[in-house]
Scaffold this motif. Sequence first.
Motif, short mmCIF file in Angstrom:
data_model
loop_
_atom_site.label_atom_id
_atom_site.label_comp_id
_atom_site.label_asym_id
_atom_site.label_seq_id
_atom_site.Cartn_x
_atom_site.Cartn_y
_atom_site.Cartn_z
N LEU A 259 -4.42 7.77 3.35
CA LEU A 259 -3.83 7.14 2.25
C LEU A 259 -2.38 6.51 2.54
O LEU A 259 -1.40 6.89 2.09
CB LEU A 259 -3.71 8.05 1.14
CG LEU A 259 -3.39 7.59 -0.49
CD1 LEU A 259 -4.48 6.46 -0.89
CD2 LEU A 259 -2.98 8.62 -1.41
N THR A 260 -2.66 5.47 3.39
CA THR A 260 -0.98 4.80 4.09
C THR A 260 -1.60 3.52 4.85
O THR A 260 -2.39 3.07 5.21
CB THR A 260 -0.37 5.92 5.06
OG1 THR A 260 0.43 5.48 5.57
CG2 THR A 260 -1.55 6.15 6.46
N ALA B 118 4.34 8.93 -4.98
CA ALA B 118 2.92 8.42 -4.58
C ALA B 118 2.82 7.15 -3.40
O ALA B 118 1.99 7.00 -2.90
CB ALA B 118 2.58 7.76 -6.00
N GLU B 119 3.99 6.71 -3.20
CA GLU B 119 4.21 5.53 -2.61
C GLU B 119 5.00 5.64 -1.17
O GLU B 119 4.92 4.88 -0.30
CB GLU B 119 4.70 4.17 -3.17
CG GLU B 119 4.34 3.85 -4.60
CD GLU B 119 2.89 3.16 -4.51
OE1 GLU B 119 2.37 3.13 -3.49
OE2 GLU B 119 2.23 2.74 -5.54
N THR B 120 5.79 6.57 -1.13
CA THR B 120 6.71 6.70 0.09
C THR B 120 6.46 8.14 1.02
O THR B 120 5.98 9.11 0.34
CB THR B 120 8.29 6.57 -0.42
OG1 THR B 120 8.52 7.80 -1.33
CG2 THR B 120 8.33 5.22 -1.06
N PRO B 121 6.84 8.14 2.08
CA PRO B 121 6.49 9.22 2.90
C PRO B 121 7.02 10.41 2.60
O PRO B 121 6.46 11.59 2.88
CB PRO B 121 6.92 8.75 4.32
CG PRO B 121 6.89 7.37 4.39
CD PRO B 121 7.36 6.98 3.11
N THR C 243 -3.92 2.48 -2.25
CA THR C 243 -3.88 1.94 -0.79
C THR C 243 -3.95 0.45 -0.58
O THR C 243 -3.21 -0.16 0.17
CB THR C 243 -4.94 2.71 0.11
OG1 THR C 243 -4.78 3.98 -0.23
CG2 THR C 243 -4.57 2.51 1.47
N HIS C 244 -4.81 -0.21 -1.44
CA HIS C 244 -5.25 -1.63 -1.53
C HIS C 244 -5.15 -1.97 -2.89
O HIS C 244 -6.37 -1.93 -3.48
CB HIS C 244 -6.52 -1.85 -0.72
CG HIS C 244 -6.68 -1.20 0.52
ND1 HIS C 244 -6.45 -1.87 1.69
CD2 HIS C 244 -7.36 -0.24 0.94
CE1 HIS C 244 -6.42 -1.18 3.11
NE2 HIS C 244 -7.40 -0.04 2.44
N GLY D 125 0.87 -1.05 -0.10
CA GLY D 125 0.04 -0.16 0.01
C GLY D 125 1.05 1.20 0.09
O GLY D 125 1.99 1.24 0.39
N ALA D 126 0.41 2.45 -0.55
CA ALA D 126 0.85 3.59 -0.26
C ALA D 126 1.31 3.79 1.24
O ALA D 126 0.49 3.56 2.06
CB ALA D 126 0.06 4.76 -0.96
N ARG D 127 2.10 4.70 1.55
CA ARG D 127 2.62 5.20 2.82
C ARG D 127 2.78 6.65 2.71
O ARG D 127 3.76 7.09 1.94
CB ARG D 127 4.01 4.27 3.29
CG ARG D 127 4.25 4.65 4.55
CD ARG D 127 5.34 3.61 4.95
NE ARG D 127 5.15 2.12 5.08
CZ ARG D 127 5.84 1.06 5.02
NH1 ARG D 127 7.02 1.22 5.04
NH2 ARG D 127 5.12 -0.10 4.86
N HIS D 128 2.18 7.51 3.48
CA HIS D 128 2.22 8.76 3.80
C HIS D 128 2.39 9.31 5.15
O HIS D 128 1.55 8.65 6.01
CB HIS D 128 1.31 9.67 2.81
CG HIS D 128 1.37 9.40 1.48
ND1 HIS D 128 2.30 9.80 0.77
CD2 HIS D 128 0.75 8.58 0.40
CE1 HIS D 128 2.21 9.74 -0.67
NE2 HIS D 128 1.25 8.71 -0.62
N LEU D 129 3.03 10.63 5.25
CA LEU D 129 3.02 10.85 6.85
C LEU D 129 1.61 11.77 6.88
O LEU D 129 1.14 12.08 6.12
CB LEU D 129 4.10 11.99 6.83
CG LEU D 129 5.49 11.65 6.91
CD1 LEU D 129 6.46 12.47 6.87
CD2 LEU D 129 5.85 10.84 8.34
N GLY D 130 1.13 11.74 8.02
CA GLY D 130 -0.04 12.34 8.34
C GLY D 130 0.26 13.79 9.22
O GLY D 130 1.37 13.93 9.66
#
Length: 459
Positions: free
Chosen positions: A330-331, A277-280, A154-155, A76-81
């Motif tokens: 989205l993470t 798109a995929e990393t924080p 994400t999925h 899944g994508a991975r992002h900071l909140g």
Amino acid sequence: MERQEAAAGARTATGGTGIGRTGGATRLAAAARPYPADAGTGSELADSARELAGRFAAAEPAGADLLASAVFGAYGARHLGGAPQQAEPAPGTSWWHGPSVHHTTSPLFRPLGYRRIRREGPALPAPRPTGGGRHRKPERPTTELRIAARLLLTHPLVTADGPHGASLPLIRRHAVTLAERFHTLLGYRLTLGPAHARLHKAALPGRGLPGLDPAGYAALVRALGEIGRGARPDAVPDAVRAVLDRWQPTPELAADLLTAPELPPAGPASTVRRLLAETPVVLLDDLAPAERDHLRDAAPAETERFADVLGLTAEIRAEGIALLDPADELTDLALPGTGTLAQAALLLAERLAEDLRPVDTESAPPAVLIPDALIDGTLGDITDDYGMSAGWDAGYLADLAAFRRDALDLLHRMGLAAPAGRNWLLRAPAARYAPRAELQPAPGSGRHSRPRGRDRQAV
């Protein structure tokens, strides 16, 4: 840095070239064709599965993870909140000295007397609804497309009987446009089966299937081969059984999972977009020269594309870019997040950044070396301050070595810290969670005295 090192170490195992084309891994997986109802193709699929299983079994762990991300693309994508609630700083501002986020933990658990220095910019204006007027909503197709695109990023595997099965008709309704957008933006491919949708992603180091080692991947591939030819798989390890239970593969889905279509070659633009798109966070220092030049030159255009397609907002700093999801959805990992590890890791990053932030605003480095004793001392302070009052996991409170290992690992996976031999680096984006300090602090102030600028170790 991490991406390039891991990719280089995995090339032998995958026969590929890192984050872009996956070479032998893709060709091997592509030899398994979608399964029709004839024994010949089923046998061919099983043969390909056995060959792929052998490749997994012979790989090193990092290579097996990279091969798995190339074949399955199921990460899944991975992002900071957490977006700062202050105005965007001037171009070229460092994360070390830019606006920060102030919700790392509940105020109920913040001990009295904890020093927080906040020097914030003017508040951001409230966002206007898309579409103009106060009561207007976005056009329905745009809203639906974004929902479907965010879900797939994400999925990447959506099955009719899975937790997101209700969204499968939405994906089917917009499949042509979704396929075109993903192909244009990221070079990904979308496939649809009778009861599933699958987004084929590019290989990304460190983003294999959790809980599986090379032997586990080999067992999973053999099991999928058996399912793809209509047979029940033999006994498999528990970790593999958990994956099969989650995916619930039909013969058609099993065949699709063993089929990785060759993706377009990854040039500088597509490589940068995939990382965004995929990393924080994407740091300029981690990129190859051509990728770095592209990100510098095209940052506004690239971030506008992601805002349009996925609703992500950009945090552009001197060291690089982070794309943030205002909805914090989205993470695959949440930071800030709930639970012992997420709370402790963020507090650790916050206090380390407060202590180690470079004073020089003109040439702040992308990362600074963390004194080993400072990690232990800071984690000990955090545990004393929060452990009991916040109800943190008793196992971690009793084993600070494990607590340290897992907290640093989470910060590493979120791009806020990085190993450097036996030591650790604190990366500039970690400072977005730290209280903003005066640029000329008094020597010796605070619990952990901030080193003077000339004594600071930077990378």
